[in-house]
Design a protein around this motif. Structure first.
Motif, short mmCIF file in Angstrom:
data_model
loop_
_atom_site.label_atom_id
_atom_site.label_comp_id
_atom_site.label_asym_id
_atom_site.label_seq_id
_atom_site.Cartn_x
_atom_site.Cartn_y
_atom_site.Cartn_z
N LEU A 1 6.71 1.86 -4.81
CA LEU A 1 6.65 0.52 -4.24
C LEU A 1 7.73 -0.38 -4.86
O LEU A 1 8.00 -0.29 -6.05
CB LEU A 1 5.28 -0.11 -4.48
N ASP A 2 8.30 -1.26 -4.04
CA ASP A 2 9.24 -2.23 -4.57
C ASP A 2 8.48 -3.28 -5.36
O ASP A 2 7.25 -3.38 -5.26
CB ASP A 2 10.04 -2.87 -3.43
N PRO A 3 9.17 -4.08 -6.17
CA PRO A 3 8.46 -5.06 -7.02
C PRO A 3 7.57 -6.02 -6.27
O PRO A 3 6.48 -6.36 -6.75
CB PRO A 3 9.62 -5.80 -7.72
N VAL A 4 7.98 -6.47 -5.08
CA VAL A 4 7.15 -7.41 -4.31
C VAL A 4 5.87 -6.73 -3.86
O VAL A 4 4.77 -7.27 -4.02
CB VAL A 4 7.93 -7.96 -3.10
N ALA A 5 6.00 -5.53 -3.28
CA ALA A 5 4.83 -4.79 -2.82
C ALA A 5 3.90 -4.43 -3.97
O ALA A 5 2.68 -4.49 -3.85
CB ALA A 5 5.25 -3.54 -2.06
N SER A 6 4.50 -4.05 -5.11
CA SER A 6 3.71 -3.72 -6.29
C SER A 6 2.90 -4.93 -6.74
O SER A 6 1.71 -4.81 -7.08
CB SER A 6 4.62 -3.25 -7.42
N GLY A 7 3.51 -6.12 -6.73
CA GLY A 7 2.80 -7.34 -7.11
C GLY A 7 1.67 -7.66 -6.16
O GLY A 7 0.58 -8.08 -6.58
N ILE A 8 1.90 -7.45 -4.86
CA ILE A 8 0.85 -7.69 -3.86
C ILE A 8 -0.34 -6.77 -4.11
O ILE A 8 -1.50 -7.21 -4.09
CB ILE A 8 1.41 -7.46 -2.44
N LEU A 9 -0.06 -5.50 -4.38
CA LEU A 9 -1.14 -4.54 -4.62
C LEU A 9 -1.89 -4.88 -5.91
O LEU A 9 -3.13 -4.83 -5.95
CB LEU A 9 -0.58 -3.13 -4.68
N GLN A 10 -1.18 -5.25 -6.94
CA GLN A 10 -1.83 -5.60 -8.21
C GLN A 10 -2.73 -6.82 -8.04
O GLN A 10 -3.84 -6.86 -8.58
CB GLN A 10 -0.78 -5.84 -9.28
N ASP A 11 -2.26 -7.81 -7.29
CA ASP A 11 -3.09 -8.99 -7.03
C ASP A 11 -4.36 -8.61 -6.28
O ASP A 11 -5.45 -9.15 -6.55
CB ASP A 11 -2.30 -10.03 -6.23
N LYS A 12 -4.23 -7.68 -5.34
CA LYS A 12 -5.39 -7.24 -4.57
C LYS A 12 -6.39 -6.50 -5.46
O LYS A 12 -7.62 -6.71 -5.35
CB LYS A 12 -4.94 -6.32 -3.43
N ILE A 13 -5.89 -5.69 -6.37
CA ILE A 13 -6.77 -4.97 -7.30
C ILE A 13 -7.56 -5.95 -8.16
O ILE A 13 -8.78 -5.82 -8.35
CB ILE A 13 -5.95 -4.01 -8.18
N LEU A 14 -6.87 -6.95 -8.69
CA LEU A 14 -7.53 -7.96 -9.52
C LEU A 14 -8.60 -8.71 -8.73
O LEU A 14 -9.70 -8.97 -9.24
CB LEU A 14 -6.50 -8.94 -10.07
N GLN A 15 -8.29 -9.05 -7.49
CA GLN A 15 -9.25 -9.77 -6.65
C GLN A 15 -10.47 -8.93 -6.36
O GLN A 15 -11.62 -9.42 -6.42
CB GLN A 15 -8.60 -10.20 -5.34
N GLU A 16 -10.27 -7.66 -6.07
CA GLU A 16 -11.40 -6.79 -5.76
C GLU A 16 -12.27 -6.54 -6.99
O GLU A 16 -13.50 -6.41 -6.87
CB GLU A 16 -10.91 -5.46 -5.18
N THR A 17 -11.67 -6.49 -8.16
CA THR A 17 -12.46 -6.38 -9.38
C THR A 17 -13.35 -7.61 -9.55
O THR A 17 -14.53 -7.50 -9.89
CB THR A 17 -11.54 -6.22 -10.61
N LYS A 18 -12.78 -8.79 -9.30
CA LYS A 18 -13.56 -10.03 -9.37
C LYS A 18 -14.67 -10.03 -8.33
O LYS A 18 -15.72 -10.65 -8.53
CB LYS A 18 -12.65 -11.24 -9.17
N ASN A 19 -14.44 -9.34 -7.22
CA ASN A 19 -15.44 -9.28 -6.14
C ASN A 19 -16.55 -8.27 -6.42
O ASN A 19 -17.41 -8.04 -5.56
CB ASN A 19 -14.76 -8.94 -4.81
N GLY A 20 -16.50 -7.62 -7.59
CA GLY A 20 -17.58 -6.70 -7.95
C GLY A 20 -17.27 -5.25 -7.75
O GLY A 20 -18.14 -4.39 -7.93
N LYS A 21 -16.03 -4.92 -7.38
CA LYS A 21 -15.68 -3.52 -7.17
C LYS A 21 -15.38 -2.82 -8.50
O LYS A 21 -15.02 -3.46 -9.49
CB LYS A 21 -14.45 -3.41 -6.26
#
Length: 235
Positions: free
Chosen positions: A157-177
């Motif tokens: 993944l390019d840096p932008v896409a990598s950042g998008i995915l990392q943000d999604k992972i953090l959000q899903e962890t906060k959502n209880g995943k």
């Protein structure tokens, strides 16, 4: 949420998993790390039902998954190397998976963030490695699973896409995943994971909270903390 109890798995003379005992609750992001051949892939495949342990049990929400397949609907898997029908387009692959899963409350955040609708008509055989990774990531999150298993998720993944995915992972962890991540790029895990499991020769060398690891090693960066652990022969 997920518990491995006394898990053993042997392939011929190779003891791939040797008395694995691990427990992972919800709302956690966990790094599974270790050298090649340490047992990470076998552990993941055991959770996914692709490998059957010789001994022990794996439970999801206190119910054994061995001999069952119903639980798999609650797991989203992003493989390191994806395999799709090469003549199908991105949209056809996505629709095929929707038809198979028959799930209607879809999470299409990544689909939009990665701008896949603009690429929907492209055949899979024409895609770059990074775009294939984006498709795999979207499919892992699409059906809103309770557990996400991500194998080298930012590879290609390019840096932008990598950042998008990392943000999604953090959000899903906060959502209880519960998110389980394997990666050789430890620098990308610094702000992403809460816990670290280090495997070697099929055994759990340690399972620690990142905060505790930082205190014990005096290092804030995960790659430096792990280097200190290796220097000291484990903690």
């Amino acid at each position: 949420m997920i518990r491995f109890t006394n898990i053993y798995k042997r392939f011929g003379r190779l003891q791939a998993l040797d008395n694995i005992n691990l427990s992972f609750p919800a709302s956690r992001s966990v790094a599974l790390i270790g050298p090649n051949g340490s047992g990470k892939t076998t552990l993941i495949k055991s959770l996914l039902g692709m490998v059957v342990p010789d001994k022990g049990d794996i439970t999801f929400k206190d119910t054994s998954i061995l001999g069952s397949c119903d639980y798999r609907a609650n797991i989203g898997y992003m493989p390191q190397i994806s395999s799709y029908p090469e003549n199908m387009t991105i949209s056809q692959v996505m629709e095929m998976m929707k038809d198979i899963r028959q799930y209607h409350k879809l999470d299409e955040d990544l689909v939009q963030a990665f701008k896949l609708p603009q690429l929907a008509g492209k055949p899979m055989r024409t895609l770059s490695g990074g775009t294939r990774q984006k498709v795999s990531a979207c499919l892992a999150f699409l059906f809103n699973p309770e557990v996400l298993v991500l194998d080298e998720p930012t590879a290609g993944l390019d840096p932008v896409a990598s950042g998008i995915l990392q943000d999604k992972i953090l959000q899903e962890t906060k959502n209880g995943k519960l998110v389980l991540i394997t990666s050789h790029i430890l620098s990308e895990l610094d702000d992403l994971v809460d816990e670290v499991v280090y495997l070697q020769d099929g055994k759990v060398q340690f399972h620690k909270q990142v905060a505790a690891l930082q205190v014990e090693t005096g290092e804030q960066k995960l790659v430096r903390a792990m280097a200190r652990v290796m220097e000291n022969g484990g903690l």
